[in-house]
Design an enzyme around this catalytic site. Sequence first.
Site, PDB file in Angstrom:
ATOM      1  N   GLY A 132       0.808  -1.219   0.000  1.00  0.00           N
ATOM      2  CA  GLY A 132       0.000   0.000   0.000  1.00  0.00           C
ATOM      3  C   GLY A 132       0.838   1.264   0.000  1.00  0.00           C
ATOM      4  N   ILE A 146       6.596   3.945  -3.705  1.00  0.00           N
ATOM      5  CA  ILE A 146       8.065   4.019  -3.761  1.00  0.00           C
ATOM      6  C   ILE A 146       8.443   5.000  -4.876  1.00  0.00           C
ATOM      7  CG2 ILE A 146       8.301   1.979  -5.296  1.00  0.00           C
ATOM      8  CD1 ILE A 146      10.921   1.335  -3.725  1.00  0.00           C
ATOM      9  N   LEU A 155      18.580   7.198  -4.784  1.00  0.00           N
ATOM     10  CA  LEU A 155      20.045   7.295  -4.779  1.00  0.00           C
ATOM     11  C   LEU A 155      20.644   5.958  -4.334  1.00  0.00           C
ATOM     12  CD1 LEU A 155      22.667   8.991  -4.963  1.00  0.00           C
ATOM     13  CD2 LEU A 155      22.357   9.513  -2.527  1.00  0.00           C
ATOM     14  N   LYS A 187      19.494  -3.723   3.557  1.00  0.00           N
ATOM     15  CA  LYS A 187      19.511  -5.142   3.157  1.00  0.00           C
ATOM     16  C   LYS A 187      20.219  -6.030   4.173  1.00  0.00           C
ATOM     17  CE  LYS A 187      20.070  -3.386  -1.545  1.00  0.00           C
ATOM     18  NZ  LYS A 187      21.043  -2.309  -1.524  1.00  0.00           N
ATOM     19  N   HIS A 205      19.631  -9.529   0.596  1.00  0.00           N
ATOM     20  CA  HIS A 205      20.563  -8.997  -0.409  1.00  0.00           C
ATOM     21  C   HIS A 205      20.874 -10.000  -1.518  1.00  0.00           C
ATOM     22  CE1 HIS A 205      23.823  -5.676  -0.622  1.00  0.00           C
ATOM     23  NE2 HIS A 205      23.616  -6.150  -1.827  1.00  0.00           N
ATOM     24  N   LEU A 219      23.012   2.502 -14.915  1.00  0.00           N
ATOM     25  CA  LEU A 219      23.885   3.105 -15.944  1.00  0.00           C
ATOM     26  C   LEU A 219      24.947   2.098 -16.394  1.00  0.00           C
ATOM     27  CD1 LEU A 219      24.383   6.574 -14.165  1.00  0.00           C
ATOM     28  CD2 LEU A 219      22.697   5.957 -15.929  1.00  0.00           C
ATOM     29  N   LYS A 255      23.905   5.612  -8.648  1.00  0.00           N
ATOM     30  CA  LYS A 255      24.788   6.145  -7.602  1.00  0.00           C
ATOM     31  C   LYS A 255      25.586   7.302  -8.205  1.00  0.00           C
ATOM     32  CE  LYS A 255      29.157   6.480  -5.906  1.00  0.00           C
ATOM     33  NZ  LYS A 255      30.403   6.882  -6.616  1.00  0.00           N
TER      34      LYS A 255
HETATM   35  N1  LIG Z   1      21.341  -5.375  -4.663  1.00  0.00           N
HETATM   36  C1  LIG Z   1      22.552  -5.519  -5.124  1.00  0.00           C
HETATM   37  O1  LIG Z   1      23.128  -6.630  -5.142  1.00  0.00           O
HETATM   38  C2  LIG Z   1      23.276  -4.333  -5.669  1.00  0.00           C
HETATM   39  C3  LIG Z   1      24.455  -4.498  -6.417  1.00  0.00           C
HETATM   40  C4  LIG Z   1      25.064  -3.357  -6.910  1.00  0.00           C
HETATM   41  C5  LIG Z   1      24.535  -2.098  -6.689  1.00  0.00           C
HETATM   42  N2  LIG Z   1      23.400  -1.962  -5.937  1.00  0.00           N
HETATM   43  C6  LIG Z   1      22.787  -0.625  -5.681  1.00  0.00           C
HETATM   44  O2  LIG Z   1      22.667   0.062  -6.908  1.00  0.00           O
HETATM   45  C7  LIG Z   1      23.360   1.323  -6.842  1.00  0.00           C
HETATM   46  C8  LIG Z   1      23.916   1.712  -8.181  1.00  0.00           C
HETATM   47  O3  LIG Z   1      24.774   0.722  -8.737  1.00  0.00           O
HETATM   48  P1  LIG Z   1      26.247   1.040  -9.271  1.00  0.00           P
HETATM   49  O4  LIG Z   1      26.831   2.150  -8.492  1.00  0.00           O
HETATM   50  O5  LIG Z   1      26.992  -0.215  -9.366  1.00  0.00           O
HETATM   51  O6  LIG Z   1      25.978   1.476 -10.782  1.00  0.00           O
HETATM   52  P2  LIG Z   1      25.464   2.800 -11.542  1.00  0.00           P
HETATM   53  O7  LIG Z   1      24.580   3.612 -10.696  1.00  0.00           O
HETATM   54  O8  LIG Z   1      24.973   2.307 -12.861  1.00  0.00           O
HETATM   55  O9  LIG Z   1      26.810   3.590 -11.834  1.00  0.00           O
HETATM   56  C9  LIG Z   1      27.434   4.406 -10.887  1.00  0.00           C
HETATM   57  C10 LIG Z   1      28.663   5.028 -11.560  1.00  0.00           C
HETATM   58  O10 LIG Z   1      28.250   5.885 -12.621  1.00  0.00           O
HETATM   59  C11 LIG Z   1      28.762   7.211 -12.427  1.00  0.00           C
HETATM   60  N3  LIG Z   1      27.672   8.117 -12.803  1.00  0.00           N
HETATM   61  C12 LIG Z   1      26.587   8.454 -12.069  1.00  0.00           C
HETATM   62  N4  LIG Z   1      25.792   9.291 -12.748  1.00  0.00           N
HETATM   63  C13 LIG Z   1      26.386   9.492 -13.953  1.00  0.00           C
HETATM   64  C14 LIG Z   1      26.045  10.275 -15.084  1.00  0.00           C
HETATM   65  N5  LIG Z   1      24.931  11.013 -15.096  1.00  0.00           N
HETATM   66  N6  LIG Z   1      26.894  10.260 -16.146  1.00  0.00           N
HETATM   67  C15 LIG Z   1      28.017   9.516 -16.123  1.00  0.00           C
HETATM   68  N7  LIG Z   1      28.401   8.750 -15.070  1.00  0.00           N
HETATM   69  C16 LIG Z   1      27.583   8.744 -13.981  1.00  0.00           C
HETATM   70  C17 LIG Z   1      29.130   7.294 -10.967  1.00  0.00           C
HETATM   71  O11 LIG Z   1      30.225   8.135 -10.750  1.00  0.00           O
HETATM   72  P3  LIG Z   1      30.114   9.456  -9.790  1.00  0.00           P
HETATM   73  O12 LIG Z   1      29.740   8.984  -8.421  1.00  0.00           O
HETATM   74  O13 LIG Z   1      31.488  10.008  -9.860  1.00  0.00           O
HETATM   75  O14 LIG Z   1      29.078  10.328 -10.418  1.00  0.00           O
HETATM   76  C18 LIG Z   1      29.518   5.839 -10.637  1.00  0.00           C
HETATM   77  O15 LIG Z   1      30.871   5.588 -11.002  1.00  0.00           O
HETATM   78  C19 LIG Z   1      24.413   1.089  -5.750  1.00  0.00           C
HETATM   79  O16 LIG Z   1      24.874   2.291  -5.201  1.00  0.00           O
HETATM   80  C20 LIG Z   1      23.629   0.251  -4.762  1.00  0.00           C
HETATM   81  O17 LIG Z   1      22.786   1.077  -3.983  1.00  0.00           O
HETATM   82  C21 LIG Z   1      22.752  -3.058  -5.447  1.00  0.00           C
END
Ligand SMILES: NC(=O)c1ccc[n+]([C@@H]2O[C@H](COP(=O)([O-])OP(=O)(O)OC[C@H]3O[C@@H](n4cnc5c(N)ncnc54)[C@H](OP(=O)(O)O)[C@@H]3O)[C@@H](O)[C@H]2O)c1
Length: 328
Positions: A10, A13, A18, A78, A111, A213, A265
């Site tokens: 309910g 999100i 972030l 998580k 997780h 990304l 991120k």
């Molecule tokens: N559940 C899971 O197992 C799991 C696994 C992995 C990740 N996650 C979650 O997902 C989030 C995001 O994943 P991720 O950090 O691996 O990948 P992402 O968000 O696809 O990529 C982050 C990277 O992209 C850069 N970036 C961000 N915005 C940008 C833009 N507009 N243009 C160009 N580059 C950009 C960031 O650098 P800057 O910081 O320098 O901008 C960082 O190096 C994590 O923080 C976490 O919360 C969950």
Amino acid sequence: MEKTFNLSNGAQIPCVGLGCGAIKEDEIEDTLRTALKSGYRLFDCALLYGNEAWIGTAFEKIFSEGEYSREDVFITTKLPMIGNHPDRVEYFLKKSLENLKTSFVDLYLIHFPVGFQYENEDNYFPKKDGIIQLDFSHTDLVSLWKAMEQQVIAGRTKAIGISNFNVKQISQILKCRIPPANLQIEVHAYFQQKELRDFCKNNGIVVEAYAPLGSPGRREAFKPNGVPQVLADPIVTAIAQRYSKSPAQILLRFLVDEKVVVLPKSVSPVRLHENIELFDFEMTAEDHAQLNSLDRGEKGRSFDYLKIFQGLEKHPENPMPIMEFVEE
Ligand SMILES: NC(=O)c1ccc[n+]([C@@H]2O[C@H](COP(=O)([O-])OP(=O)(O)OC[C@H]3O[C@@H](n4cnc5c(N)ncnc54)[C@H](OP(=O)(O)O)[C@@H]3O)[C@@H](O)[C@H]2O)c1
């Protein structure tokens, strides 16, 4: 354009959040302040990111100033893999609540469906000879889920969900009392996971995209040249140019249009702002068809857990498909 999606409990999100993984201590407070100012209300955390306590301290300080309050934000965290046992769920959630300085989270996720051997509460990645020690002694996801349900009943989390689960694993817990509110998985234009997403849609489970990304900075020992760079794809950059948007905005809006929550991120103020400014343009059906065509299936994956967690293929709850393909 709706900016939130409905969860099965309910609650709403936000469709952009972030990703708080890899944000360092000296970056946390400024990043959270910029994110809140830019409109972020969803914050994706995890005990094993190692930064929960800094996030909790920063939020406490920000909330004490009065402009924002705990009720304004949606916090996800998580259960770490060493907590994948029904007797440890409550302990680890309480630990996260203490770190985050809050009495409840909005969403608590398992997780990963495979547990790691428990050595002590602080060693999230127990290793022997450099190899993560997977737990083969407790693999019952239904009893783990029942312990998650108890956390909702106790009021420590509003909703419960899962991450990195496959269809078979989700099907098992769908038979329980509280259905999973969401599934957090890797999703981006090179790795679209359409079958899994369709399954979730048909079962009222909201999908959240991590690495939306493509996790461009990611490098592993087995992938020293990094992961496929979806941000630099010529189709993405051409569409971006046409709308005077950045490639990131095209990739994120594409997923939100597909009803997927995105969790980019960033610690850069410019990119933080850019990643949530997604709603002042509309892409055509043809743009969508082009972005859809970028799906590379398994070859597009940035997170190859079979290589990250050696021996995972032998675990009964390994969520990854086992297949051979030649790296491009
Ligand atoms: N559940 C899971 O197992 C799991 C696994 C992995 C990740 N996650 C979650 O997902 C989030 C995001 O994943 P991720 O950090 O691996 O990948 P992402 O968000 O696809 O990529 C982050 C990277 O992209 C850069 N970036 C961000 N915005 C940008 C833009 N507009 N243009 C160009 N580059 C950009 C960031 O650098 P800057 O910081 O320098 O901008 C960082 O190096 C994590 O923080 C976490 O919360 C969950």
